[in-house]
Scaffold this motif. Structure first.
Motif, PDB file in Angstrom:
ATOM      1  N   GLN A 139       0.827  -1.201   0.000  1.00 18.53           N
ATOM      2  CA  GLN A 139       0.000   0.000   0.000  1.00 18.53           C
ATOM      3  C   GLN A 139       0.867   1.258   0.000  1.00 18.53           C
ATOM      4  O   GLN A 139       0.572   2.225  -0.725  1.00 18.53           O
ATOM      5  CB  GLN A 139      -0.925  -0.007   1.217  1.00 18.53           C
ATOM      6  CG  GLN A 139      -2.045  -1.029   1.125  1.00 18.53           C
ATOM      7  CD  GLN A 139      -2.829  -1.164   2.417  1.00 18.53           C
ATOM      8  OE1 GLN A 139      -2.293  -0.928   3.504  1.00 18.53           O
ATOM      9  NE2 GLN A 139      -4.086  -1.561   2.328  1.00 18.53           N
ATOM     10  N   PHE A 142       2.800   1.593  -3.364  1.00 15.20           N
ATOM     11  CA  PHE A 142       1.861   1.908  -4.441  1.00 15.20           C
ATOM     12  C   PHE A 142       1.491   3.385  -4.416  1.00 15.20           C
ATOM     13  O   PHE A 142       1.373   4.025  -5.463  1.00 15.20           O
ATOM     14  CB  PHE A 142       0.611   1.050  -4.330  1.00 15.20           C
ATOM     15  CG  PHE A 142      -0.398   1.304  -5.419  1.00 15.20           C
ATOM     16  CD1 PHE A 142      -0.128   0.948  -6.732  1.00 15.20           C
ATOM     17  CD2 PHE A 142      -1.612   1.897  -5.144  1.00 15.20           C
ATOM     18  CE1 PHE A 142      -1.045   1.186  -7.754  1.00 15.20           C
ATOM     19  CE2 PHE A 142      -2.539   2.140  -6.139  1.00 15.20           C
ATOM     20  CZ  PHE A 142      -2.249   1.781  -7.451  1.00 15.20           C
ATOM     21  N   LYS A 143       1.305   3.940  -3.220  1.00 23.26           N
ATOM     22  CA  LYS A 143       1.015   5.373  -3.105  1.00 23.26           C
ATOM     23  C   LYS A 143       2.172   6.196  -3.666  1.00 23.26           C
ATOM     24  O   LYS A 143       1.963   7.181  -4.386  1.00 23.26           O
ATOM     25  CB  LYS A 143       0.751   5.752  -1.660  1.00 23.26           C
ATOM     26  CG  LYS A 143       0.352   7.214  -1.477  1.00 23.26           C
ATOM     27  CD  LYS A 143       0.078   7.554  -0.038  1.00 23.26           C
ATOM     28  CE  LYS A 143      -0.424   9.006   0.093  1.00 23.26           C
ATOM     29  NZ  LYS A 143       0.480   9.981  -0.509  1.00 23.26           N
ATOM     30  N   TYR A 145       4.260   5.214  -5.902  1.00 23.24           N
ATOM     31  CA  TYR A 145       4.243   4.977  -7.352  1.00 23.24           C
ATOM     32  C   TYR A 145       3.229   5.889  -8.037  1.00 23.24           C
ATOM     33  O   TYR A 145       3.515   6.493  -9.071  1.00 23.24           O
ATOM     34  CB  TYR A 145       3.908   3.510  -7.605  1.00 23.24           C
ATOM     35  CG  TYR A 145       3.685   3.137  -9.050  1.00 23.24           C
ATOM     36  CD1 TYR A 145       4.753   2.955  -9.929  1.00 23.24           C
ATOM     37  CD2 TYR A 145       2.399   2.945  -9.546  1.00 23.24           C
ATOM     38  CE1 TYR A 145       4.545   2.600 -11.249  1.00 23.24           C
ATOM     39  CE2 TYR A 145       2.180   2.589 -10.863  1.00 23.24           C
ATOM     40  CZ  TYR A 145       3.260   2.424 -11.712  1.00 23.24           C
ATOM     41  OH  TYR A 145       3.049   2.079 -13.026  1.00 23.24           O
ATOM     42  N   VAL A 146       2.037   6.013  -7.453  1.00 25.78           N
ATOM     43  CA  VAL A 146       0.995   6.852  -8.041  1.00 25.78           C
ATOM     44  C   VAL A 146       1.389   8.323  -7.998  1.00 25.78           C
ATOM     45  O   VAL A 146       1.111   9.081  -8.926  1.00 25.78           O
ATOM     46  CB  VAL A 146      -0.345   6.625  -7.319  1.00 25.78           C
ATOM     47  CG1 VAL A 146      -1.400   7.608  -7.809  1.00 25.78           C
ATOM     48  CG2 VAL A 146      -0.826   5.199  -7.540  1.00 25.78           C
ATOM     49  N   ASP A 147       2.046   8.740  -6.912  1.00 28.24           N
ATOM     50  CA  ASP A 147       2.486  10.132  -6.804  1.00 28.24           C
ATOM     51  C   ASP A 147       3.461  10.499  -7.923  1.00 28.24           C
ATOM     52  O   ASP A 147       3.523  11.661  -8.354  1.00 28.24           O
ATOM     53  CB  ASP A 147       3.159  10.367  -5.444  1.00 28.24           C
ATOM     54  CG  ASP A 147       2.152  10.339  -4.298  1.00 28.24           C
ATOM     55  OD1 ASP A 147       0.945  10.501  -4.576  1.00 28.24           O
ATOM     56  OD2 ASP A 147       2.571  10.145  -3.149  1.00 28.24           O
ATOM     57  N   PRO A 157      -5.331   5.096  -4.994  1.00 23.61           N
ATOM     58  CA  PRO A 157      -4.636   4.788  -3.728  1.00 23.61           C
ATOM     59  C   PRO A 157      -5.559   4.792  -2.517  1.00 23.61           C
ATOM     60  O   PRO A 157      -5.354   4.036  -1.566  1.00 23.61           O
ATOM     61  CB  PRO A 157      -3.583   5.899  -3.635  1.00 23.61           C
ATOM     62  CG  PRO A 157      -3.362   6.339  -5.021  1.00 23.61           C
ATOM     63  CD  PRO A 157      -4.694   6.207  -5.696  1.00 23.61           C
ATOM     64  N   GLN A 158      -6.587   5.646  -2.537  1.00 24.70           N
ATOM     65  CA  GLN A 158      -7.538   5.671  -1.437  1.00 24.70           C
ATOM     66  C   GLN A 158      -8.318   4.354  -1.360  1.00 24.70           C
ATOM     67  O   GLN A 158      -8.573   3.832  -0.270  1.00 24.70           O
ATOM     68  CB  GLN A 158      -8.496   6.846  -1.607  1.00 24.70           C
ATOM     69  CG  GLN A 158      -7.801   8.210  -1.602  1.00 24.70           C
ATOM     70  CD  GLN A 158      -8.757   9.351  -1.895  1.00 24.70           C
ATOM     71  OE1 GLN A 158      -9.954   9.142  -2.051  1.00 24.70           O
ATOM     72  NE2 GLN A 158      -8.226  10.561  -1.970  1.00 24.70           N
ATOM     73  N   VAL A 160      -7.197   1.442  -2.577  1.00 28.32           N
ATOM     74  CA  VAL A 160      -6.224   0.414  -2.207  1.00 28.32           C
ATOM     75  C   VAL A 160      -5.954   0.427  -0.708  1.00 28.32           C
ATOM     76  O   VAL A 160      -5.766  -0.618  -0.081  1.00 28.32           O
ATOM     77  CB  VAL A 160      -4.916   0.614  -3.004  1.00 28.32           C
ATOM     78  CG1 VAL A 160      -3.777  -0.227  -2.434  1.00 28.32           C
ATOM     79  CG2 VAL A 160      -5.144   0.266  -4.474  1.00 28.32           C
ATOM     80  N   ALA A 161      -5.947   1.607  -0.107  1.00 28.00           N
ATOM     81  CA  ALA A 161      -5.654   1.734   1.322  1.00 28.00           C
ATOM     82  C   ALA A 161      -6.709   1.066   2.196  1.00 28.00           C
ATOM     83  O   ALA A 161      -6.443   0.776   3.373  1.00 28.00           O
ATOM     84  CB  ALA A 161      -5.525   3.207   1.695  1.00 28.00           C
ATOM     85  N   VAL A 173      -3.989  -4.039  -7.150  1.00 24.70           N
ATOM     86  CA  VAL A 173      -2.787  -3.262  -7.492  1.00 24.70           C
ATOM     87  C   VAL A 173      -2.244  -3.688  -8.854  1.00 24.70           C
ATOM     88  O   VAL A 173      -1.806  -2.855  -9.658  1.00 24.70           O
ATOM     89  CB  VAL A 173      -1.713  -3.416  -6.401  1.00 24.70           C
ATOM     90  CG1 VAL A 173      -0.396  -2.782  -6.849  1.00 24.70           C
ATOM     91  CG2 VAL A 173      -2.180  -2.776  -5.097  1.00 24.70           C
ATOM     92  N   HIS A 176      -3.343  -1.819 -11.943  1.00 17.62           N
ATOM     93  CA  HIS A 176      -3.071  -0.390 -12.075  1.00 17.62           C
ATOM     94  C   HIS A 176      -1.583  -0.060 -12.240  1.00 17.62           C
ATOM     95  O   HIS A 176      -1.209   1.107 -12.145  1.00 17.62           O
ATOM     96  CB  HIS A 176      -3.610   0.363 -10.858  1.00 17.62           C
ATOM     97  CG  HIS A 176      -5.102   0.340 -10.755  1.00 17.62           C
ATOM     98  ND1 HIS A 176      -5.934   0.999 -11.635  1.00 17.62           N
ATOM     99  CD2 HIS A 176      -5.927  -0.283  -9.871  1.00 17.62           C
ATOM    100  CE1 HIS A 176      -7.189   0.787 -11.306  1.00 17.62           C
ATOM    101  NE2 HIS A 176      -7.216   0.018 -10.233  1.00 17.62           N
TER     102      HIS A 176
END
Length: 257
Positions: A139, A142-143, A145-147, A157-158, A160-161, A173, A176
């Motif tokens: 988690q 991944f956050k 990575y998205v940033d 990410p929200q 996924v969290a 995950v 995406h």
């Protein structure tokens, strides 16, 4: 870890796409056999509003237009047809939701399309400190990575969290992130253990985050270099303008100095 090969479903081969359980995806279908498979699934639908279930399997080679059983991977995903829309050009737009992994059994030639018997793949239930640590690590990375990767919607990410089940988290995950190849993504689909899938995804994301960070550093450095070059060019233009105002170029250079 697969049950008996009993259930049979119409088969739809996928080019450069691997459908994961829990994934909701729009597909555009144009091959005749694939359209017939979708139509057959709709005819056998039982529940009200149910559009049928289809077996989605990735092709080993995307360029093969009429794949045979030997051209397909042996693990696929059952998909619930949510919406099926015929398009004016004869193709179909289909909204599908992945249901679960299955092992492919015997292929059956139906009315001009392929069908296949399947066996459900039951993944183990994993819990404990190690599983929890893997979930939190994936988690977090991944956050990050998205940033760095703006191609992923910021709301993902929200979502996924909020997922604490290792199996569902790994599959969510996986849908995406950018994979190097279809075979690499297929290899993750075929991993039964949720913890093993999370470990593979964690390793990939850590590598991708480092690459994205380096790309950002390079972009920043190039931008600064361009700004410096543009500023120097502007100053040179201003100096030449001053020299022209002075009238005498040689005297003007001396005055500017």
């Amino acid at each position: 870890m697969a049950s008996d090969f009993k259930a049979k479903y119409p088969l739809l081969p996928l080019r450069d796409i691997v459908l994961f359980p829990h994934e909701v995806r729009v597909l555009y279908v144009g091959r005749e056999k694939s359209i017939l498979a979708l139509t057959a699934a709709g005819k056998t639908a039982s529940a009200e509003g149910d559009k049928g279930v289809v077996l989605f399997v990735a092709q080993m080679r995307a360029r093969v237009n009429d794949p045979r059983p030997e051209d397909l991977y042996r693990v696929g995903t059952l998909g619930q047809i949510v919406q099926l829309i015929p398009l004016p050009d004869g193709t179909m737009k289909v909204l599908v939701e992945g249901l679960g992994r299955v092992q492919l059994g015997d292929f059956v030639s139906e009315d001009r399309f392929l069908a296949c018997t399947t066996a459900s793949i039951e993944e183990p239930v994993e819990a404990g400190v190690e599983a929890t640590a893997l979930v939190r690590s994936v988690q977090a990375i991944f956050k990050a990575y998205v940033d760095l990767n703006k191609h992923v919607p910021p709301e993902i990410p929200q979502q996924v969290a909020t997922i604490d089940a290792p199996g569902r988290l790994s599959d969510t995950v996986a849908t995406h992130i950018q994979w190097k190849s279809t075979s690499e993504k297929q290899a993750v689909l075929e991993v039964v253990s949720p913890s093993e899938r999370l470990t593979k995804i964690l390793s990939l994301l850590q590598s991708e985050v480092e690459i994205l960070k380096e790309q950002r550093r390079i972009k920043t450095r190039v931008k600064k270099q361009m700004e410096r070059t543009q500023r120097e060019h502007l100053l040179n233009e201003q100096m030449q303008a001053i020299q022209r105002e002075l009238g005498d170029r040689d005297e003007g250079r001396s005055e500017v100095a």
